[in-house]
Design a protein around this motif. Sequence first.
Motif, PDB file in Angstrom:
ATOM      1  N   GLY A  45       0.797  -1.218   0.000  1.00 20.99           N
ATOM      2  CA  GLY A  45       0.000   0.000   0.000  1.00 20.99           C
ATOM      3  C   GLY A  45       0.832   1.272   0.000  1.00 20.99           C
ATOM      4  O   GLY A  45       0.465   2.278   0.617  1.00 20.99           O
ATOM      5  N   LEU A  46       1.945   1.276  -0.730  1.00 23.80           N
ATOM      6  CA  LEU A  46       2.823   2.449  -0.762  1.00 23.80           C
ATOM      7  C   LEU A  46       2.242   3.592  -1.570  1.00 23.80           C
ATOM      8  O   LEU A  46       2.553   4.757  -1.323  1.00 23.80           O
ATOM      9  CB  LEU A  46       4.187   2.060  -1.355  1.00 23.80           C
ATOM     10  N   ASP A  47       1.407   3.283  -2.566  1.00 29.13           N
ATOM     11  CA  ASP A  47       0.809   4.286  -3.449  1.00 29.13           C
ATOM     12  C   ASP A  47       1.872   5.239  -4.014  1.00 29.13           C
ATOM     13  O   ASP A  47       1.837   6.447  -3.788  1.00 29.13           O
ATOM     14  CB  ASP A  47      -0.268   5.088  -2.719  1.00 29.13           C
ATOM     15  N   PRO A  48       2.831   4.699  -4.785  1.00 24.05           N
ATOM     16  CA  PRO A  48       3.941   5.524  -5.269  1.00 24.05           C
ATOM     17  C   PRO A  48       3.574   6.341  -6.506  1.00 24.05           C
ATOM     18  O   PRO A  48       4.070   6.111  -7.612  1.00 24.05           O
ATOM     19  CB  PRO A  48       5.011   4.480  -5.589  1.00 24.05           C
ATOM     20  N   THR A  49       2.693   7.294  -6.322  1.00 23.27           N
ATOM     21  CA  THR A  49       2.280   8.147  -7.425  1.00 23.27           C
ATOM     22  C   THR A  49       2.509   9.600  -7.032  1.00 23.27           C
ATOM     23  O   THR A  49       2.442   9.940  -5.849  1.00 23.27           O
ATOM     24  CB  THR A  49       0.789   7.929  -7.762  1.00 23.27           C
ATOM     25  N   PRO A  50       2.793  10.488  -7.978  1.00 21.67           N
ATOM     26  CA  PRO A  50       2.853  10.242  -9.432  1.00 21.67           C
ATOM     27  C   PRO A  50       4.103   9.490  -9.882  1.00 21.67           C
ATOM     28  O   PRO A  50       4.187   9.051 -11.012  1.00 21.67           O
ATOM     29  CB  PRO A  50       2.825  11.647 -10.024  1.00 21.67           C
ATOM     30  N   PHE A  51       5.104   9.357  -8.977  1.00 26.47           N
ATOM     31  CA  PHE A  51       6.252   8.521  -9.326  1.00 26.47           C
ATOM     32  C   PHE A  51       6.927   8.051  -8.053  1.00 26.47           C
ATOM     33  O   PHE A  51       6.708   8.584  -6.961  1.00 26.47           O
ATOM     34  CB  PHE A  51       7.240   9.237 -10.252  1.00 26.47           C
ATOM     35  N   VAL A  52       7.739   7.007  -8.194  1.00 27.79           N
ATOM     36  CA  VAL A  52       8.414   6.395  -7.056  1.00 27.79           C
ATOM     37  C   VAL A  52       9.491   7.347  -6.540  1.00 27.79           C
ATOM     38  O   VAL A  52      10.330   7.835  -7.309  1.00 27.79           O
ATOM     39  CB  VAL A  52       9.042   5.038  -7.441  1.00 27.79           C
ATOM     40  N   ARG A  53       9.475   7.610  -5.230  1.00 30.44           N
ATOM     41  CA  ARG A  53      10.483   8.449  -4.590  1.00 30.44           C
ATOM     42  C   ARG A  53      11.295   7.619  -3.594  1.00 30.44           C
ATOM     43  O   ARG A  53      10.906   6.503  -3.220  1.00 30.44           O
ATOM     44  CB  ARG A  53       9.817   9.621  -3.851  1.00 30.44           C
TER      45      ARG A  53
ATOM     46  N   ASP B 274      11.614   8.081  -0.519  1.00 34.35           N
ATOM     47  CA  ASP B 274      10.827   7.834   0.691  1.00 34.35           C
ATOM     48  C   ASP B 274       9.985   6.574   0.574  1.00 34.35           C
ATOM     49  O   ASP B 274       9.768   5.876   1.569  1.00 34.35           O
ATOM     50  CB  ASP B 274       9.924   9.030   0.998  1.00 34.35           C
ATOM     51  N   HIS B 275       9.490   6.273  -0.629  1.00 35.04           N
ATOM     52  CA  HIS B 275       8.741   5.029  -0.825  1.00 35.04           C
ATOM     53  C   HIS B 275       9.650   3.823  -0.582  1.00 35.04           C
ATOM     54  O   HIS B 275       9.220   2.830   0.014  1.00 35.04           O
ATOM     55  CB  HIS B 275       8.170   4.963  -2.237  1.00 35.04           C
ATOM     56  N   LEU B 276      10.892   3.904  -1.037  1.00 34.49           N
ATOM     57  CA  LEU B 276      11.818   2.785  -0.837  1.00 34.49           C
ATOM     58  C   LEU B 276      12.196   2.643   0.631  1.00 34.49           C
ATOM     59  O   LEU B 276      12.347   1.520   1.123  1.00 34.49           O
ATOM     60  CB  LEU B 276      13.066   2.975  -1.700  1.00 34.49           C
ATOM     61  N   ARG B 277      12.340   3.768   1.332  1.00 36.48           N
ATOM     62  CA  ARG B 277      12.600   3.690   2.777  1.00 36.48           C
ATOM     63  C   ARG B 277      11.447   2.986   3.489  1.00 36.48           C
ATOM     64  O   ARG B 277      11.663   2.122   4.348  1.00 36.48           O
ATOM     65  CB  ARG B 277      12.761   5.095   3.349  1.00 36.48           C
ATOM     66  N   THR B 278      10.227   3.367   3.135  1.00 34.49           N
ATOM     67  CA  THR B 278       9.054   2.742   3.747  1.00 34.49           C
ATOM     68  C   THR B 278       8.985   1.272   3.401  1.00 34.49           C
ATOM     69  O   THR B 278       8.650   0.429   4.251  1.00 34.49           O
ATOM     70  CB  THR B 278       7.771   3.454   3.281  1.00 34.49           C
ATOM     71  N   LEU B 279       9.336   0.951   2.173  1.00 33.68           N
ATOM     72  CA  LEU B 279       9.349  -0.445   1.725  1.00 33.68           C
ATOM     73  C   LEU B 279      10.273  -1.281   2.610  1.00 33.68           C
ATOM     74  O   LEU B 279       9.905  -2.376   3.051  1.00 33.68           O
ATOM     75  CB  LEU B 279       9.798  -0.475   0.266  1.00 33.68           C
TER      76      LEU B 279
END
Length: 264
Positions: free
Chosen positions: A237-245, A247-252
Amino acid sequence: MPALVFDCDGVLADTERYGHLPAFNATFEEFGLPVRWSEAEYGEKLLVGGGKERMATMLTPDFLAAAGLPSDPGELAEHLASWHRRKTEIYTGIIAGGSIPPRPGVRRIAEEAADAGWSLAVASTSAEVSVCSVLAHVMGDALAGRFAVFAGDIVPHKKPAPDIYLLAVSELGVSPDDVVVVEDSRNGMLAALDAGLACVVTPSSYTGGEDFTGATLVVSSLGDPQETTRVLDDPLGLDPTPFVRLDHLRTLLTEAAPRPSSRE
């Protein structure tokens, strides 16, 4: 610090269709070999890791007879090495020509990771000189210099075996729980998962129909302001929009379940 590890072909740029395939066929023509791979045939060859290994699939008794090649394994190995060297030269020339654009977002997110102090690497079954040419083309010389490169025949088994990623983790000196891999193929994903690593998949033009069950995130691309990300599978449920940042990878890395390697 975490590490961000990219596959090369299909991840940094769509090099399989527009770089490797024409380089293979040009090599076959130069050496007078009675074969030309179509785009569909080459898609099947991609299930085999490594350029020399793909060429070796041609070496049936009928092909050897048609090409006037010896059956002695040692002599064939010399021919194979010669073909592959020339193919690599042709391929690097194509890359140097600048006709193959980077995939969306790869340089952007690598710059974000570098600025944040992350380790950067490429792990690929392709020849090191080929990987370095793509890396410099996509990232620019300065950023490319921040990357560790693990490529070619430096491990006993190529993807989908995890060897290249196990080596990368060891050489980078990081914990598997702190590594994010970006892949485009099922073979690459399986290699990363079997090494106990989180894997983001950005399918390429050849791999869109493959099964990416087990990936931590599947997106159309890492995305950038000109080409935004489409989410294909987002189990966390990261919702990486409008593009992957970044911070999304850190959360991952924080939220992903433990990923024990089968080699442990």
